[in-house]
Design a protein around this motif. Structure first.
Motif, PDB file in Angstrom:
ATOM      1  N   ALA B   3       0.834  -1.203   0.000  1.00 55.67           N
ATOM      2  CA  ALA B   3       0.000   0.000   0.000  1.00 55.67           C
ATOM      3  C   ALA B   3       0.868   1.253   0.000  1.00 55.67           C
ATOM      4  O   ALA B   3       0.575   2.228  -0.697  1.00 55.67           O
ATOM      5  CB  ALA B   3      -0.926  -0.014   1.209  1.00 55.67           C
ATOM      6  N   SER B 243      -9.774   3.059   3.744  1.00 56.04           N
ATOM      7  CA  SER B 243      -9.321   1.907   2.966  1.00 56.04           C
ATOM      8  C   SER B 243      -8.709   0.873   3.902  1.00 56.04           C
ATOM      9  O   SER B 243      -8.244   1.218   4.985  1.00 56.04           O
ATOM     10  CB  SER B 243      -8.254   2.331   1.948  1.00 56.04           C
ATOM     11  N   PRO B 244      -8.703  -0.384   3.475  1.00 58.98           N
ATOM     12  CA  PRO B 244      -8.172  -1.432   4.346  1.00 58.98           C
ATOM     13  C   PRO B 244      -6.644  -1.437   4.382  1.00 58.98           C
ATOM     14  O   PRO B 244      -6.006  -2.427   4.018  1.00 58.98           O
ATOM     15  CB  PRO B 244      -8.734  -2.718   3.733  1.00 58.98           C
ATOM     16  N   ILE B 245      -6.045  -0.318   4.768  1.00 63.41           N
ATOM     17  CA  ILE B 245      -4.587  -0.237   4.887  1.00 63.41           C
ATOM     18  C   ILE B 245      -4.263   0.407   6.224  1.00 63.41           C
ATOM     19  O   ILE B 245      -5.102   1.098   6.795  1.00 63.41           O
ATOM     20  CB  ILE B 245      -3.962   0.608   3.754  1.00 63.41           C
ATOM     21  N   SER B 246      -3.028   0.185   6.707  1.00 66.25           N
ATOM     22  CA  SER B 246      -2.700   0.723   8.026  1.00 66.25           C
ATOM     23  C   SER B 246      -2.280   2.182   7.919  1.00 66.25           C
ATOM     24  O   SER B 246      -1.914   2.667   6.847  1.00 66.25           O
ATOM     25  CB  SER B 246      -1.555  -0.086   8.631  1.00 66.25           C
TER      26      SER B 246
END
Ligand SMILES: Nc1ncnc2c1ncn2[C@@H]1O[C@H](COP(=O)(O)OP(=O)(O)OP(=O)(O)O)[C@@H](O)[C@H]1O
Ligand SMILES: [Mg+2]
Lengths: 317, 398
Positions: B3, B243-246
Motif C-alpha cells: 500500500a 481503505s483497508p490499509i494501516s
C-alpha cells in the motif's frame, strides 16, 4: 422492501462522540439488513457525518459498538474496512489525476489488481457515465461529474455496505436525478446502502427505512409509512409569505387546530387537522400578525411534518 | 508495504505533473548554481563578460557588500558606478540612438539600482527592493544580473530570519546591522579560492552547486511530507483512512515518495553541475552516502514540523523558515566555516552544515571521512523523524 436475511450488514448501538465539550452524537443505534437502503435524515449539524465517520472507521467512538457483518469496526480494523465503500460528503478525488487514475489508485488500496481491476474500472466508468471523459484530469470536470466520480470510487470494490454522505448537495437537477437513479439501481441489485441527506424527498424516494436524527440523537425510525403515522391523519399546510414569519408562526401555533408550526426560509409550515376547513381563519390570522401570504399548499402529511411534529422546527434551514 | 508503494507511486505521478516541483527541485537550484558557476568559473567554456552600471543611492553597508564582494569578486564583470538613475538608464538604453550618433557611446548590459535608505530598510525589516534594468540587446548578461541580485536578496532574507531567530533564542536584542554585515562580509568562497586540493575546501563552483542543492532539497522534501496535510485538505485522507490499509502505510507512502523525489533532484543536480560547470563534488560513493543521509535528515526534520503544525499552511510557513535558518547556519550561502568563532561552530547544529563539511572533507579522497557527517545527519533524521512520525501517526484524521 427487502426482507432481512441472517446477520445484519451493519449493527451499531449506543455510539457517542464529543468534540471538546460539544456532544455531536449522543447514543445513536440502528441496523441495516442485506439489500436494505437506510436513510439518515436530519438538518445541518445533526451529527450525520460524525455518525458515518465512526461507522466507516475514520473516527473512534467515545462509547458504543459498531459491527459490520458481525466484525467490530474501529480505526484499526483494516480487515473490516474492506466491507465498506465510503462516499464522503466533501469531494475526495485527486484533481491532478484523471478518472481512470483515481479509480485505479483507490482500487489498488482495496487490494484489487491486474485484469480484474481494469475490468471493474471500465464497468464503474460506465455506471457513472464518465467513459468518454475518463482520460481528462478531474479538475476539468463539472461539479456533477466530480460528484459522480466521487460515488464511483466508493462503488469500485463492490462493498457490502455503501455509505453515501449527502451525495447530491450542490449538484444540478439533472446530475442529481442521475445520482438518485443509480443509487436506486444499486439498492435493487441488492447492495446495502446507508444514505444521509437533509432532503426528505430523497429519503422518501430511495430508502426502505429512515432514521430521523436531530442534535445527535435518533429521534424516530421506521418505514416512511411508520413515520408518517406519528403525525396521524393531519395535513401539511405551507404558506409562502413575506413579513414577520416568526411572529405569525408563533401565533398560529397557539390555534387549537394547529398541531405544530415552524419557519423554513420564506415558508411557514403547519401541521393542521383538516386544513381546508380552517384555511380562512389561518389566513386571517397570518394577515393580522404581519405576514403577506403569497401562496398556499396543502399536502397530506410527510417526513417534513414528522420532523416538525417531533422537534417543533422545520427540517430545512 | 504494498500500500505504501501504491501511495508513493501515485504521489510521484502527481509530482511529475506539478510544475512547482520541478522549479523547487531542479530549476531553482540548478539555475542559481549555473549562474554562479558560469560567473565564477572562467574554465567552464562559457564566454561570459558583463558590464553593469550600478547606482548606489544608499551608500550603506549592505549595498557596498554587494558591489564589492559579489560583483567585485567576479573577474569578468566590469562595474561602472554612476551617480543617478537617469545616467544608468541612458547606459542600458540602446533604442535611443542620439542624432548624429556618437561612435563608441558607452553602454552597459544592465543597470542595478540600490534605492536610498536600502541598508536602513534591511535593518529595520521594512520591505526592500533592488531594481535591475536590463539592456534589451544583452538578454543573457541582464539575466545573470537579475539572478545575482535575486541570490543576494535571498541571502539577505535568510540572514534576517536567522538573526531574528537567534534573538528569540537568546532572548536579547542583537545589533542586527552589525551582525548582518559581519555575516555578509565573511569571505565569499570565490575570494578564498585555492586550487590546491589539500586545503579541504570546496572551490566556488562546487560550493554553490552543493549549497544550492542541499538548500533546496529541504524544500523538495517538505512539499512531499506536507502532501499529507494536502490530502486532508483535498478530502482524500478520508478515503485513505477508510481503505483497508494501516496508518503506517499512509505515512510510509508519503515518506517514500519524498525520499525518491529528493533523490532524483539531487541526482539531476549532481550530474548537471558536474558536466555544465565542472563542479567537483568528489568521489561518487562518498557523495551518494552524504546525499542519502541528508535526505533522511530532511525527512525527519520536516516530519517533526508537520507533526506539530496545525495546518498545511502553518507547516509550510514554519518549515520554510526553519529551512532558511538551517541553510544559512549550515553555510549553504556563505562558507561559514571560514568565518571563525561562534558562526563556524553553529553550523554543526544544522544537517546542511554536516553535508557541506562532509563534501569538503571528501577532498582528501578518503571515504572514511564521511562517516561522522553521515552519522550526524542520520542522527538528526532518526531523532526528529521518530518524534514526527509518532505525532503524525496519531494525528492522522480525515
Ligand atoms: N472535527 C470536528 N471538530 C469539532 N466539531 C465538530 C467536528 N466535526 C463535527 N463537529 C460538530 O459536530 C456536530 C455534528 O456535525 P456533523 O458534521 O456530524 O453534522 P451533519 O449532520 O453531517 O451536518 P451537515 O448536514 O451540515 O453535513 C456539529 O455541531 C459540528 O459542528
Ligand atoms: Mg454532514
Amino acid at each position: 422492501m427487502t426482507v432481512a436475511s441472517g446477520e445484519p450488514v451493519l449493527e451499531c448501538s449506543g455510539i457517542r462522540k464529543s468534540f471538546g465539550d460539544h456532544a455531536a452524537v449522543k447514543g445513536v443505534g440502528f441496523s441495516i439488513a442485506h439489500g436494505e437502503t437506510y436513510g439518515l435524515l436530519g438538518p445541518n449539524g445533526a451529527g450525520k457525518t460524525t455518525t458515518i465517520s465512526m461507522i466507516s472507521g475514520l473516527l473512534e467512538p467515545d462509547a458504543g459498538e459498531i459491527r459490520l457483518a458481525g466484525e467490530p469496526m474501529t480505526p484499526d480494523s483494516t480487515h473490516t474496512k474492506r466491507l465498506v465503500g465510503l462516499v464522503p460528503q466533501d469531494l475526495a478525488i485527486y484533481p491532478d489525476l484523471d478518472a481512470t487514475e483515481n479509480l485505479e489508485f483507490f482500487g489498488r488500496l482495496q487490494g484489487m489488481k491486474g485484469a480484474e481491476l481494469d475490468r471493474r474500472v471500465a464497468e464503474v466508468l460506465e455506471i457513472i457515465e464518465l467513459t468518454d471523459r475518463a482520460g481528462d484530469r478531474t479538475e476539468q470536470y463539472s461539479g456533477g461529474m466530480k460528484r459522480r466520480l466521487n460515488i464511483g470510487v466508493g462503488l469500485l470494490h463492490r462493498p457490502t455496505l455503501l455509505i453515501l454522505d449527502e451525495p447530491t448537495v450542490g449538484v444540478d437537477p439533472q446530475s442529481r436525478n442521475a445520482i438518485l437513479d443509480s443509487v436506486e439501481r444499486l439498492g435493487e441489485e441488492g447492495m446495502a446502502v446507508l444514505y444521509t441527506t437533509h432532503y426528505m424527498e430523497e429519503a422518501e424516494r430511495l430508502c426502505d427505512r429512515i432514521g430521523i436524527v436531530d442534535q445527535g440523537e435518533l429521534i424516530a425510525e421506521g418505514t416512511q409509512a411508520d413515520l408518517v403515522r406519528i403525525v396521524g391523519q393531519r395535513d401539511r399546510l405551507t404558506l409562502t409569505a413575506t413579513g414577520s414569519l416568526a411572529a405569525t408562526a408563533a401565533a398560529l401555533g397557539e390555534l387549537e387546530v394547529v398541531d405544530d408550526a415552524g419557519v423554513a426560509g420564506d415558508e411557514i409550515v403547519l401541521i393542521v387537522d383538516q386544513a381546508h376547513d380552517h384555511l380562512p381563519r389561518i389566513l386571517e390570522m397570518a394577515a393580522r400578525t404581519g405576514s403577506m401570504v403569497k401562496s398556499v399548499d396543502v399536502d397530506s402529511a410527510d417526513l417534513e411534518s414528522v420532523f416538525l411534529k417531533l422537534t417543533g422546527r422545520a427540517l430545512r434551514e | 508495504m504494498g500500500a505504501a508503494w501504491t501511495i508513493a507511486r501515485k504521489d510521484l505521478k502527481q509530482r511529475l505533473r506539478d510544475r512547482s516541483a520541478y522549479i523547487i527541485g531542479i530549476v531553482a537550484p540548478l539555475g542559481l548554481a549555473l549562474v554562479f558557476g558560469f560567473v565564477l568559473n572562467p574554465l567552464s567554456g562559457f564566454e561570459f563578460e558583463g558590464r553593469y552600471a550600478v547606482v548606489d543611492l544608499d551608500r550603506g553597508p549592505v549595498s557596498q557588500i554587494f558591489i564589492e564582494n559579489v560583483l567585485g569578486a567576479a573577474e569578468r564583470i566590469e562595474v561602472i558606478e554612476v551617480g543617478t538613475v537617469a545616467e544608468a538608464e541612458a547606459l542600458v538604453d540602446t533604442e535611443v540612438s542620439p542624432l548624429g550618433g556618437t561612435e563608441g557611446t558607452e553602454t552597459a548590459d544592465a543597470a542595478i539600482i540600490f534605492p536610498a535608505g536600502f541598508s536602513a530598510d534591511v535593518q529595520s525589516e521594512r520591505p526592500v527592493a533592488i531594481q535591475v534594468i536590463g539592456n534589451q540587446g544583452s538578454e543573457t548578461e541582464a539575466g545573470i544580473a537579475v539572478a545575482m541580485v535575486e541570490g543576494y536578496a535571498s541571502e539577505l532574507t535568510s540572514v534576517r530570519v536567522a538573526v531574528a531567530t537567534v534573538e528569540n533564542l537568546v532572548g536579547a536584542e542583537v545589533d542586527r546591522l552589525a551582525t548582518g554585515v559581519a555575516v555578509l562580509q565573511t569571505p565569499n568562497p570565490v575570494t578564498v579560492l585555492d586550487d590546491t586540493a589539500s586545503t579541504k575546501q570546496l572551490d566556488g563552483v562546487t560550493f554553490y552547486a552543493a549549497g544550492m542543492a542541499i538548500f533546496f532539497l529541504f524544500f523538495t522534501v517538505q512539499s512531499g511530507i506536507t502532501g499529507l496535510l494536502e490530502e486532508q485538505r483535498a478530502g482524500t485522507m478520508a478515503r485513505l483512512l477508510s481503505s483497508p490499509i494501516s496508518r503506517t502505510s499512509v505515512l510510509g507512502g508519503k515518506m517514500l515518495s519524498a525520499f525518491l523525489v529528493g533523490l532524483v533532484s539531487m541526482a539531476v543536480l549532481f550530474v548537471a553541475t558536474t558536466f555544465a560547470v565542472d563542479a567537483d563534488w568528489g568521489p561518487p560513493l562518498g557523495v551518494a552516502l552524504l546525499v542519502l543521509a541528508a535526505i533522511v535528515a530532511a525527512i525527519g526534520i520536516v516530519s517533526i514540523i508537520a507533526g506539530f503544525a496545525r495546518s498545511g499552511e502553518q507547516a509550510t510557513a514554519i518549515g520554510s523558515m526553519i529551512g532558511m535558518v538551517l541553510g544559512f547556519l549550515g553555510g549553504t550561502f556563505f562558507d561559514v566555516s571560514q568565518a571563525g568563532g561562534l558562526l563556524a561552530s553553529l553550523r554543526f547544529v544544522s544537517p546542511h552544515g554536516w553535508f557541506m563539511q562532509g563534501l569538503a572533507d571528501l577532498r582528501s579522497d578518503d571515504l572514511t571521512v564521511v562517516v561522522v557527517p553521515v552519522l550526524a545527519m542520520l542522527g538528526f533524521g532518526v531523532i526528529t523523524g521518530a518524534i514526527g512520525v509518532s505525532r503524525l501517526r496519531k494525528g492522522l484524521r480525515p
